[in-house]
Design a protein around this motif. Sequence first.
Motif, PDB file in Angstrom:
ATOM      1  N   HIS A 134      21.292  -9.298 -45.074  1.00 29.88           N
ATOM      2  CA  HIS A 134      20.154  -9.403 -45.987  1.00 29.88           C
ATOM      3  C   HIS A 134      18.839  -9.475 -45.222  1.00 29.88           C
ATOM      4  CE1 HIS A 134      23.578 -10.971 -48.396  1.00 29.88           C
ATOM      5  NE2 HIS A 134      22.983 -10.289 -49.356  1.00 29.88           N
ATOM      6  N   VAL A 135      18.861 -10.162 -44.061  1.00 23.51           N
ATOM      7  CA  VAL A 135      17.664 -10.294 -43.223  1.00 23.51           C
ATOM      8  C   VAL A 135      18.051  -9.982 -41.783  1.00 23.51           C
ATOM      9  CG1 VAL A 135      15.865 -11.833 -42.360  1.00 23.51           C
ATOM     10  CG2 VAL A 135      16.633 -12.022 -44.741  1.00 23.51           C
ATOM     11  N   PHE A 136      17.277  -9.088 -41.161  1.00 27.22           N
ATOM     12  CA  PHE A 136      17.469  -8.780 -39.738  1.00 27.22           C
ATOM     13  C   PHE A 136      16.250  -9.293 -38.990  1.00 27.22           C
ATOM     14  CE2 PHE A 136      17.169  -5.837 -36.033  1.00 27.22           C
ATOM     15  CZ  PHE A 136      18.367  -6.177 -35.421  1.00 27.22           C
ATOM     16  N   ILE A 137      16.487 -10.141 -37.989  1.00 29.08           N
ATOM     17  CA  ILE A 137      15.412 -10.733 -37.193  1.00 29.08           C
ATOM     18  C   ILE A 137      15.366 -10.004 -35.859  1.00 29.08           C
ATOM     19  CG2 ILE A 137      14.487 -12.855 -36.202  1.00 29.08           C
ATOM     20  CD1 ILE A 137      16.203 -14.371 -38.293  1.00 29.08           C
ATOM     21  N   SER A 138      14.284  -9.277 -35.638  1.00 26.59           N
ATOM     22  CA  SER A 138      14.204  -8.352 -34.502  1.00 26.59           C
ATOM     23  C   SER A 138      13.106  -8.744 -33.527  1.00 26.59           C
ATOM     24  CB  SER A 138      13.931  -6.934 -35.011  1.00 26.59           C
ATOM     25  OG  SER A 138      13.753  -6.029 -33.934  1.00 26.59           O
TER      26      SER A 138
END
Length: 346
Positions: A134-138
């Motif tokens: 749901h959330v990708f932290i890049s």
Amino acid sequence: MIRFEDLLKPTPAGLYCPPGDFYIDPVRPVERAVITHGHSDHARAGHGAVLATPQTLAIMAERYGEDFTVARQAAPYGQTTAINGVDIRLVPAGHVLGSAQAVVSWKGITMVASGDYKRRRDPTCAGFEPVPCHVFISEATFGLPVFTHPPDSEEVGRLVQSLGQFPDRAHLVGAYALGKAQRVIRLLREAGWERPIYVHGALERLNALYQREGVDLGPILPATGLPKDSLGGEVAIAPPSAIQDRWARRFADPVTAFASGWMGVKARARQRGVELPLVISDHADWTELTTTFTELKPEEIWITHGREEGLLRWCELNGQTARALRLVGYDEEDEEAPVAEPDPVR
């Protein structure tokens, strides 16, 4: 209604998981930490408990001593661990040996904290694995379109070509002690360089760790105790600070090289006095970053430690929701502190 920030949220100490009561790569000592990889801006000593891959735990023990934490928990890739009802799974990030993305799941929400990552092949570590979320932290270290890194084989080919052109000159390659140095060595081996490679003393312990983990570096010799004007036609690898230090003066008319994604910026190469810049990065370039966002298509992308603005604009233009976390305490490159070489100039 559960918000994404209920599962992970930025704090001054780092990315915090309230229901699990743990931090991911905290920048100060905490009671419980999940560590994505062994670089010193992500892996610090002094936590009460650390969960990481077996390789990352070994790297931390090598760098900080066996007492770097009160308690440690090894989590091999793909194994799910529950912490206070929150599931944690580590999957390869492709950055350095043992590097991982932290897949955090709770009440139907999955968030991926990627740490540092790259998408291209690396012969010294497991390749990046995309995980639906749901959330990708890049990260955004090279988050501008100007950063499109050339193939690694071409850059190492330039080093081999220079060795042929200048057979009487030593070639000193600046490379960070964890990950980059071992990768350059392996790439040289794949390019057909079978002769011994000489290394600065600061690299020897991590090289040995990589060898124990099954990464074959070939014949390695210490670049210590050598007479002045030695290593003509040979390769020596050292921390970046050493190639500009008195340590480098002992060698035969050295060609200074530096392996870094920043060597694509000519001004940086000139500033460091690098004769042979090698654009070899352990971070995703612009194409790898945007390809990852397109492939995953998460509901939100959180961007941190780097050039957030360029990626935020790309997300806006491509219909993806994004925000900048602006976490502090992470370096834009994996620069290690200057290290002294005990061997005197002869």
